[in-house]
Design an enzyme around this catalytic site. Structure first.
Site, mmCIF file in Angstrom:
data_model
loop_
_atom_site.group_PDB
_atom_site.id
_atom_site.type_symbol
_atom_site.label_atom_id
_atom_site.label_comp_id
_atom_site.label_asym_id
_atom_site.label_seq_id
_atom_site.Cartn_x
_atom_site.Cartn_y
_atom_site.Cartn_z
ATOM 1 C CG HIS A 42 -1.973 1.020 1.241
ATOM 2 N ND1 HIS A 42 -3.150 0.899 1.955
ATOM 3 C CD2 HIS A 42 -2.031 2.246 0.641
ATOM 4 C CE1 HIS A 42 -3.874 1.997 1.804
ATOM 5 N NE2 HIS A 42 -3.211 2.836 1.005
ATOM 6 C CG HIS A 44 -1.412 6.001 -2.728
ATOM 7 N ND1 HIS A 44 -2.542 5.779 -3.470
ATOM 8 C CD2 HIS A 44 -1.695 5.589 -1.466
ATOM 9 C CE1 HIS A 44 -3.482 5.266 -2.679
ATOM 10 N NE2 HIS A 44 -2.994 5.138 -1.462
ATOM 11 C CD GLU A 225 -7.668 6.643 4.227
ATOM 12 O OE1 GLU A 225 -8.186 6.574 3.097
ATOM 13 O OE2 GLU A 225 -6.583 7.249 4.450
ATOM 14 C CG ASP A 303 -1.774 5.723 2.585
ATOM 15 O OD1 ASP A 303 -2.055 5.402 1.423
ATOM 16 O OD2 ASP A 303 -2.612 6.265 3.345
ATOM 17 C CG ASP A 304 -0.147 8.903 0.274
ATOM 18 O OD1 ASP A 304 -0.053 8.823 -0.969
ATOM 19 O OD2 ASP A 304 -1.161 8.572 0.909
HETATM 20 N N1 ADE Z 1 -4.597 8.566 -2.305
HETATM 21 C C1 ADE Z 1 -3.373 8.705 -1.780
HETATM 22 N N2 ADE Z 1 -3.409 8.409 -0.472
HETATM 23 C C2 ADE Z 1 -4.680 8.074 -0.160
HETATM 24 C C3 ADE Z 1 -5.329 7.669 1.014
HETATM 25 N N3 ADE Z 1 -4.691 7.543 2.185
HETATM 26 N N4 ADE Z 1 -6.654 7.408 0.961
HETATM 27 C C4 ADE Z 1 -7.313 7.543 -0.192
HETATM 28 N N5 ADE Z 1 -6.726 7.923 -1.330
HETATM 29 C C5 ADE Z 1 -5.422 8.176 -1.323
HETATM 30 ZN ZN ZN Z 2 -3.844 4.651 0.323
#
Ligand code: ADE
Ligand code: ZN
Length: 380
Positions: A42, A44, A225, A303-304
């Protein structure tokens, strides 16, 4: 891979591994967390774009940024919820124009992933964020694919792409994106669903996901989420996903938890993200221990990472530092779960599991002395 209905059980921990886990002193937990091989499921890729690279690419491409400096941009990373993050995340991605930009972004991520002992990466990308700005799909996927190939050749990371549809856009737009993607079908293994969650339920994308399943693509979706547990249920029932991204709100529905546990449906949990986006106020409040205690196939991911304070190992270190209920057995379980939940072949999973067991063996004190334990405290 998992389907929603079959009952499944986790692979049991072999007795010699259980013995190593029991012997591992708490001081060596950070070394285990850092050194264990793991799958990143996970991430992005646009969320790995560091402020320094945003400024470099802006200069290279002549894009004007609404922030005067790297420091000013970083200072804006104070999020109140998912949408407040997404607004900045999409603005950051506006500097990506050329194939080389996509390659540079992904390569920078893979170098960090290798340092964190990531052996498998299933990387999300958001093509609509780029095609909407006039960047051809081909430019995006060629750059990312090239980085995946080089990550395998030079870093030993097995890397694959997952195309995410933006759920705040229409299903028609998603179909259009799928059409643009199909000539590149060999360059991605699956599709996902991301962006603003509340008000955009999974069932909005029922038909495009059905088409993707017909095409033999793997299917995953963000659900639970910020959105309610009902979104997890419709992601399972309507989209027939093979993994739920996040899913932390499942604990609000006991029947859903039972269903997720019985089917070993993976939940790709992102602890630093959840704290930054105020899903949990503090890491000490995170429900990862409860998810594992409920027998769920939870995994840990980043995630990011450029926006949320750290890459995969930082997620593990900070989470275990804040939650004393998590120990060596949970660390091992999370790594094993990440392999189980991945779309890799069974042979690769067996190799990574053997590597994991070997790392644990070198850290367990009665088999090998290992490093000085005082250097290995769990500190964020
Ligand atoms: N796009 C990038 N990060 C995200 C996240 N945590 N939730 C939904 N879309 C995303
Ligand atoms: Zn995500």
């Amino acid at each position: 891979m998992t389907t929603a209905s079959e009952p499944r059980s986790p692979a049991p921990i072999p007795p010699e591994v259980a013995a190593d886990l029991a012997r591992l002193p708490r001081e060596r937990l950070p070394a285990l967390l850092r050194r264990m091989p793991k799958a990143e499921l996970h991430i992005h890729i646009e969320g790995s774009l560091e402020p320094e690279l945003i400024f470099d690419l802006a200069r290279r491409n002549g894009v004007a940024l609404p922030y005067p400096s790297v420091e000013a941009l970083r200072a804006a990373y104070a999020f109140t919820d998912l949408q407040s993050f997404l607004d900045i995340y999409y603005a950051g991605a506006s500097v990506l124009l050329q194939e080389q930009d996509f390659f540079d972004m992904a390569w920078a991520y893979f170098e960090k992933a290798a340092a964190d002992n990531v052996v498998r990466a299933e990387v999300f990308f958001d093509p609509q964020t780029h095609t909407e700005r006039g960047v051809p799909f081909e430019t995006v996927i060629r750059g990312l694919h090239h980085a995946c190939q080089r990550a395998h050749a030079e870093l030993g990371i097995s890397a694959q792409l997952i195309l995410c549809f933006l759920r705040h856009l229409s299903e028609e737009d998603a179909f259009d994106t799928l059409e643009q993607a199909l000539p590149w079908r060999k360059y991605f293994i699956g599709v996902g669903l991301d962006s603003s969650e509340v008000g955009y339920p999974p069932e909005k994308f029922a038909r495009v996901f059905a088409r993707c399943r017909e095409l033999g693509l793997q299917v995953v979706a963000h659900a639970g989420e910020e959105g309610p547990p009902a979104y997890i249920t419709t992601a399972l029932d309507v989209l027939q996903v093979q993994r739920i991204d996040h899913g932390v709100r499942c604990l609000e529905d006991a029947a859903l938890v039972q269903r997720l546990a019985a089917s070993r449906m993976p939940l790709t949990v992102c602890p630093l993200s959840n704290v930054k986006l105020k899903v949990f106020e503090r890491m000490a409040d995170h429900n990862l221990p409860a998810l594992l205690a409920a027998g769920l196939c939870a995994t840990v991911h980043s995630d990011d990472p450029a926006y949320f304070g750290g890459y995969l190992n930082q997620n593990f270190i900070d989470t275990f530092a804040a939650l004393p209920q998590l120990g060596a057995t949970e660390a091992y379980t999370l790594a094993r779960n990440s392999f189980e939940a991945s779309f890799a072949d069974e042979r690769s999973k067996a190799v990574w599991t053997a590597e994991l067991d070997a790392v644990l063996r070198t850290l367990a004190p009665s088999r090998a002395p290992g490093p000085n334990p005082t250097q290995d405290r769990v500190t964020p």
